[in-house]
Design a protein around this motif. Structure first.
Motif, short mmCIF file in Angstrom:
data_model
loop_
_atom_site.label_atom_id
_atom_site.label_comp_id
_atom_site.label_asym_id
_atom_site.label_seq_id
_atom_site.Cartn_x
_atom_site.Cartn_y
_atom_site.Cartn_z
N GLY A 22 0.83 -1.22 -0.15
CA GLY A 22 0.19 0.08 0.03
C GLY A 22 0.84 1.33 0.12
N ILE A 23 2.08 1.17 0.72
CA ILE A 23 2.65 2.37 0.73
C ILE A 23 3.46 2.62 -0.39
CG2 ILE A 23 5.00 3.44 1.93
CD1 ILE A 23 3.97 2.06 4.53
N TYR A 24 3.74 1.52 -1.07
CA TYR A 24 4.50 1.62 -2.34
C TYR A 24 3.69 2.18 -3.59
CZ TYR A 24 6.79 0.21 -6.77
OH TYR A 24 7.48 0.11 -7.97
N ASP A 25 2.32 1.75 -3.33
CA ASP A 25 1.04 2.43 -4.27
C ASP A 25 1.01 3.87 -3.94
OD1 ASP A 25 0.99 -0.10 -5.22
OD2 ASP A 25 -1.26 -0.52 -4.68
N LEU A 26 0.78 4.18 -2.57
CA LEU A 26 0.73 5.44 -2.40
C LEU A 26 1.75 6.55 -2.67
CD1 LEU A 26 -0.41 5.30 1.23
CD2 LEU A 26 -1.69 6.45 -0.53
N ASN A 27 3.03 6.13 -2.82
CA ASN A 27 4.16 6.98 -3.04
C ASN A 27 4.62 6.72 -4.61
OD1 ASN A 27 4.37 8.02 -0.42
ND2 ASN A 27 5.56 6.37 0.23
N SER A 28 3.98 6.07 -5.26
CA SER A 28 4.54 5.81 -6.80
C SER A 28 4.01 7.04 -7.63
CB SER A 28 3.65 4.41 -7.21
OG SER A 28 3.75 4.32 -8.68
N LYS A 29 5.08 7.24 -8.39
CA LYS A 29 5.09 8.42 -9.34
C LYS A 29 4.76 7.88 -10.81
CE LYS A 29 6.26 11.31 -6.11
NZ LYS A 29 5.30 11.47 -4.98
N LYS A 30 4.26 6.68 -11.15
CA LYS A 30 4.29 6.11 -12.11
C LYS A 30 2.92 6.43 -12.83
CE LYS A 30 7.32 2.12 -11.41
NZ LYS A 30 7.21 0.36 -11.44
#
Length: 112
Positions: A22-30
């Protein structure tokens, strides 16, 4: 006590992995939207960053709830509360699917 602790630690690691996703998805700039379903194409999304943020929040909430419902694993060895953990895990999984299908995907899907 050691076996119960090991079982809870394994359960909690799974919850932390959901939170990390979830944190990876939240902070993704993709600009590419992340998928919710395994091995399935993501529907065309208008706002990929907003979609990823909503999906990240969903995974973080799911991970926290998943970890909390594992607490009965720390109870006595033959406790019936483990059934509560299993049932609640199924219920929050169904709830996450409903939130995604009813709330997140229709909001961010490209309109025809």
């Amino acid at each position: 006590m050691e076996k119960r602790l090991i079982a809870f630690v394994i359960w909690a690691i799974m919850g932390v992995l959901f939170i990390a996703m979830g944190i990876y998805d939240l902070n993704s700039k993709k600009a590419k939207p992340f998928g919710f379903w395994a091995n399935a194409e993501v529907a065309p999304i208008e706002d990929a960053k907003g979609y990823n943020r909503a999906l990240g929040i969903l995974w973080c909430v799911y991970g926290v709830l998943f970890t909390l419902i594992g607490l009965p694993l720390l109870d006595e060895q033959n406790s019936g509360l483990i059934i509560l953990s299993i049932l609640c895990a199924m219920l929050i999984s169904i709830a996450a699917i409903v939130v995604y299908v009813v709330g997140i995907e229709p909001k961010y899907r490209k309109k025809k």
